[in-house]
Design a protein around this motif. Structure first.
Motif, PDB file in Angstrom:
ATOM      1  N   PRO A 125       0.841  -1.211   0.000  1.00  0.00           N
ATOM      2  CA  PRO A 125       0.000   0.000   0.000  1.00  0.00           C
ATOM      3  C   PRO A 125       0.866   1.248   0.000  1.00  0.00           C
ATOM      4  O   PRO A 125       1.733   1.412   0.850  1.00  0.00           O
ATOM      5  N   ILE A 126       0.607   2.142  -0.950  1.00  0.00           N
ATOM      6  CA  ILE A 126       1.442   3.331  -1.083  1.00  0.00           C
ATOM      7  C   ILE A 126       0.640   4.622  -1.039  1.00  0.00           C
ATOM      8  O   ILE A 126       1.213   5.707  -1.031  1.00  0.00           O
ATOM      9  N   GLY A 169      11.750  12.371  -0.300  1.00  0.00           N
ATOM     10  CA  GLY A 169      10.555  12.820  -1.002  1.00  0.00           C
ATOM     11  C   GLY A 169       9.490  11.746  -1.155  1.00  0.00           C
ATOM     12  O   GLY A 169       8.330  12.064  -1.438  1.00  0.00           O
ATOM     13  N   VAL A 170       9.862  10.480  -0.963  1.00  0.00           N
ATOM     14  CA  VAL A 170       8.870   9.399  -1.023  1.00  0.00           C
ATOM     15  C   VAL A 170       8.550   8.869   0.364  1.00  0.00           C
ATOM     16  O   VAL A 170       7.899   7.822   0.508  1.00  0.00           O
ATOM     17  N   SER A 175       1.156  12.048 -10.754  1.00  0.00           N
ATOM     18  CA  SER A 175       2.472  12.100 -11.402  1.00  0.00           C
ATOM     19  C   SER A 175       3.606  11.692 -10.469  1.00  0.00           C
ATOM     20  O   SER A 175       4.712  11.411 -10.938  1.00  0.00           O
ATOM     21  N   ILE A 176       3.362  11.661  -9.161  1.00  0.00           N
ATOM     22  CA  ILE A 176       4.394  11.223  -8.226  1.00  0.00           C
ATOM     23  C   ILE A 176       4.823   9.795  -8.536  1.00  0.00           C
ATOM     24  O   ILE A 176       5.986   9.431  -8.335  1.00  0.00           O
ATOM     25  N   PHE A 177       3.904   8.987  -9.062  1.00  0.00           N
ATOM     26  CA  PHE A 177       4.256   7.604  -9.416  1.00  0.00           C
ATOM     27  C   PHE A 177       5.242   7.574 -10.583  1.00  0.00           C
ATOM     28  O   PHE A 177       6.118   6.710 -10.636  1.00  0.00           O
ATOM     29  N   TRP A 178       5.067   8.503 -11.520  1.00  0.00           N
ATOM     30  CA  TRP A 178       5.980   8.567 -12.667  1.00  0.00           C
ATOM     31  C   TRP A 178       7.316   9.186 -12.268  1.00  0.00           C
ATOM     32  O   TRP A 178       8.374   8.668 -12.620  1.00  0.00           O
ATOM     33  N   LYS A 179       7.263  10.261 -11.522  1.00  0.00           N
ATOM     34  CA  LYS A 179       8.487  10.983 -11.180  1.00  0.00           C
ATOM     35  C   LYS A 179       9.398  10.166 -10.261  1.00  0.00           C
ATOM     36  O   LYS A 179      10.615  10.259 -10.355  1.00  0.00           O
ATOM     37  N   LEU A 235      10.274   4.386  -5.688  1.00  0.00           N
ATOM     38  CA  LEU A 235       9.140   3.639  -5.160  1.00  0.00           C
ATOM     39  C   LEU A 235       9.274   2.149  -5.438  1.00  0.00           C
ATOM     40  O   LEU A 235       8.872   1.314  -4.614  1.00  0.00           O
ATOM     41  N   HIS A 236       9.851   1.813  -6.590  1.00  0.00           N
ATOM     42  CA  HIS A 236      10.069   0.403  -6.919  1.00  0.00           C
ATOM     43  C   HIS A 236      10.970  -0.252  -5.877  1.00  0.00           C
ATOM     44  O   HIS A 236      10.666  -1.331  -5.350  1.00  0.00           O
TER      45      HIS A 236
END
Length: 775
Positions: A195-196, A413-414, A271-275, A280-281
């Motif tokens: 969960p993110i 930042g994450v 867009s946080i998922f893309w940036k 995150l991975h």
């Protein structure tokens, strides 16, 4: 009778017409294989091949409200009415994961993967390397309770690799599972397991361009459709809810629009998922594997506690009768005192003699010896094969996360908090220390039990005047220690069980002082760990992990924002349904030929298409119509640049038919499933399928620059396009049909369900050569 002027209706290329045992309420094609997953009215999941061969059937025992496939087609996500999301293996339907991210029914699911390879700052391909396999053997699996069959209680066999393969996300493309519930919550999970993020659309406010003091807010909203863009930068949401206007002058909002409840579209900025997909991975990979290993430790402690408790119950069941015999013989002593007296060479009391010779006997001692020492060996195997390896790998993974957390420029930042990660890393290290101590305690206890039983066997032989030369020797000093400290105490149970009342282990003052001196050398700060049990240490570690991994969840949740709201039409007042109130679909299509178009994303050049049926009660003047909107995803951004990208077209269904369901198809096409309206009953009559090319339709630009207090579709009541049978691709169906319509974009096939419990599989392509491989 059909004349030359009658509309030409093409016959379907019918592949199968099969009966179904129960009516189907959800159906989804596998994105990679010829597999169709269906959910029946009694909430069973059926998986069929294209040739209608059934592969498996499972029943979660709860009402199923949604379903979707993982992008690679290897797993399927199932949303349940109680808010649970379960993940199942495509091969056999086995439960892989169970997440409880929601507290209300999960009405929609969408699983999207990033279609771009991750690159570093030098434009080189960047893949996440999981280095654990370089230093450790394969991760341990959950131990199986003795006597349990494979699959019981979700304990898995060591030879099953599906769970391990599912958890190993290092080779997967970065993907996100989105889920929405009927309380307005949307949850995000990386790889479907970590969960993110979680948001509630009731918290979003929508400003107007007319009155900057006024904002709008949705209340009583339910999420019915979510669709993440292929670049993971936007999420389009379709929801029902009441739109309220809030002003600074008044705390009491007022309803806006032409109805109290309506269907709305939202665009969320994700867009946080893309940036930060690379960061995150890595965090998700480490955290999800740590959670897997934490489950291994939890199950190991549970299995060990059960096995040891059973062994001790058997021991006390046999030896508690000695206390009764001592009382019956009028003695005022304890079993330990009687045994010590026997060890010292004194005359054997009648109670002990009767107990050893008549009640227990040589056979009884050997049985208890086998049970207790056998349990000790089983516990040692569980520690060595499951618990200790899991704790070691957790320590290694936490060490890697600790290193990442110090790279503040990228990982702060994450939400990777250095302080919390440091604390969790120390707790993981302390658990390893506790495991080492438990092994020593267990080995000592088993050795002393074995020594005690060997002595009892020798005593029984002597009491019965039988030779005892072949018996194993015993240690008198260990025997005294056992009788004084272990006979009625259970240090193994104390370490394994988590008591509701914290019971500190007594530690000598000298030992405590030495631990405090070791703190000065660095590496840890906790001086009280020796006072805690193994179970308590695990609880503290788990709590520290939860706190550390909750921080990325909160950080990402705060960075998911709502960009725009589009009110579509009012809904008839009725109790909140558990399924989508009208047929609708959301898809994204790549269109390289229109690279400069205003309604395309810069990364993927994708067009967002939103199609929906408009209820006749909403707008009587545009009855029996279907709406298609495109360009909503980037509309607000383009409005700020001085032009609009939102375009909508209304299509009127041919007379004599009404829309049952619809689905967007490949190359900007969409499919309408229509039923005849002049039939005497729902199960009689004919139906047809119409394929419309969306790119050929006369879309009308919509201005959204004034206010939200009216429904946008009113602007199009004079621009309705009337569909004609002779002008579209139409295929007849000799049955009355019901929703759902399942369309496979990769294979060009559709599955239609008739009202009389039949499933019909059709080829959508006209050229049979193009679909010769479909079977």
């Amino acid at each position: 009778m059909e004349t030359d002027e009658s509309p030409r209706v093409l016959t379907f290329q019918l592949q199968f017409d099969k009966p179904v045992a129960s009516q189907i309420k959800i159906a989804e094609w596998n994105p990679e294989k010829d597999l169709l997953a269906m959910v029946t009215e009694d909430s069973k999941i059926l998986l069929h091949r294209f040739n209608w061969q059934r592969l498996w059937t499972i029943s979660p025992g709860r009402c199923i409200t949604s379903l979707c496939w993982r992008p690679d087609g290897k797993a399927i996500a199932v949303g349940l009415e109680d808010g649970t999301i379960t993940l199942h293996d495509v091969e056999n339907g086995r439960l892989l994961r169970s997440l409880k991210s929601h507290t209300a029914a999960v009405l929609c699911l969408n699983w999207e993967e990033d279609n771009h390879l991750i690159k570093d700052g030098n434009d080189n391909l960047s893949t996440y390397e999981d280095r654990t396999s370089c230093f450790f053997p394969p991760a341990p699996t959950v131990p199986r309770m003795p006597g349990m069959v494979s699959g019981d209680a979700n304990f898995m066999d060591d030879n099953e690799d599906s769970f391990r393969e599912f958890s190993n996300s290092s080779q997967q493309r970065f993907n996100i599972l989105c889920s929405g519930d009927k309380d307005g919550n949307i949850c995000f999970s990386i790889f479907g397991i970590f969960p993110i993020g979680k948001i509630n659309i009731h918290k979003f406010s929508f400003p107007t361009l007319v009155d900057i003091k006024a904002t709008y807010r949705l209340v009583n909203a339910s999420i019915y459709k979510v669709a993440l863009s292929k670049d993971l930068c936007h999420l389009i949401v379709m929801c029902s809810g009441e739109l309220f206007e809030d002003t600074n002058e008044s705390q009491n909002g007022k309803l806006v629009g032409h109805g109290t409840d309506g269907l709305h579209c939202l665009v969320l900025d994700t867009s946080i998922f893309w940036k930060r997909k690379n960061e995150l991975h890595q965090v998700a990979q480490q955290a999800s594997n740590i959670e897997d290993l934490t489950e291994v430790i939890r199950a190991s402690l549970s299995v060990m506690c059960k096995q040891w408790s059973d062994a001790m119950h058997h021991f006390h069941e046999k030896f508690d009768s000695l206390s009764t015999l001592i009382i019956d013989h009028g003695l005022d002593s304890s079993p330990q005192e009687e045994f010590l007296s026997l060890l010292g060479g004194a005359r054997t009391s009648p109670a002990v003699h009767q107990f050893l010779v008549n009640s227990l006997g040589e056979v009884g001692v050997k049985r208890v010896l086998k049970v207790v020492c056998g349990a000790g060996k089983e516990l040692q195997l569980i520690v060595l094969d499951h618990l200790q390896p899991a704790a070691e790998i957790i320590g290694f993974r936490m060490g890697e996360l600790r290193g990442l957390s110090r790279w503040r420029a990228r990982y702060k930042g994450v939400g990777l908090d250095e302080t919390l990660i440091n604390d969790a890393t120390e707790k993981a290290g302390m658990l390893l220390v506790q495991v080492e101590r438990f092994i020593r305690v267990l080995s000592s206890v088993v050795q002393q039990f074995s020594n005690f039983f060997n002595w009892l066997l020798k005593c029984i032989k002597l009491l019965m005047s039988e030779p005892s030369d072949q018996l194993l020797p015993y240690d008198s000093e260990l025997l005294v220690i056992f009788l004084r400290f272990l006979y009625d105490q259970d240090p193994v149970k104390q370490l394994l069980e988590l008591s509701e009342v914290d019971c500190d282990i007594e530690i000598e003052l000298e030992t405590t002082q030495r631990v405090k001196e070791l703190v000065n050398f660095g590496g840890f700060l906790d001086c009280e760990y020796l006072r805690r049990t193994l179970a308590k240490e695990f609880q503290l570690m788990e709590s520290s992990f939860s706190e550390a991994f909750q921080m990325p969840h909160c950080t990402i949740s705060e960075k998911i924002l709502c960009e725009n709201l589009l009110p579509l039409f009012p809904l008839p007042s009725s109790p909140a349904p558990t399924s989508f109130p009208v047929p609708a679909s959301i898809s994204y299509y790549e269109d390289a030929s229109h690279a400069t178009s205003a309604y395309q994303t810069r990364e993927n050049r994708c067009i967002d298409y939103i199609s929906f049926q408009i209820p006749d009660e909403s707008f009587p003047e545009i009855a029996n119509c279907v709406g298609i909107a495109r360009g909503f995803m980037n509309h607000l951004m383009n409005v700020k640049k001085g032009y609009t990208s939102l375009e909508i077209v209304l299509l009127c269904v041919p007379g004599g038919y009404h829309c049952v369901d619809l689905s967007l198809y490949k190359e900007s096409q969409f499919v309408l499933l229509l039923n005849e309206t002049n039939t005497s009953s729902e199960s009689s009559g004919d139906a047809c399928m119409m394929i419309v090319q969306a790119s050929d339709l006369p879309f009308v630009s919509i201005s959204q620059s004034t206010s939200l207090d009216y429904w946008m579709l009113h602007q199009l009541k004079d621009s309705v396009v009337y569909l004609q049978m002779e002008n579209e691709k139409v295929r007849s169906i000799p049955h009355s049909v019901i929703a759902p319509l399942a369309v496979s974009t990769s294979r060009g096939v559709a599955c239609v369900f008739a009202a009389r419990k039949r499933a019909l599989v059709y080829i959508l392509e006209e050229d049979e050569d193009e679909v010769s491989d479909a079977e």
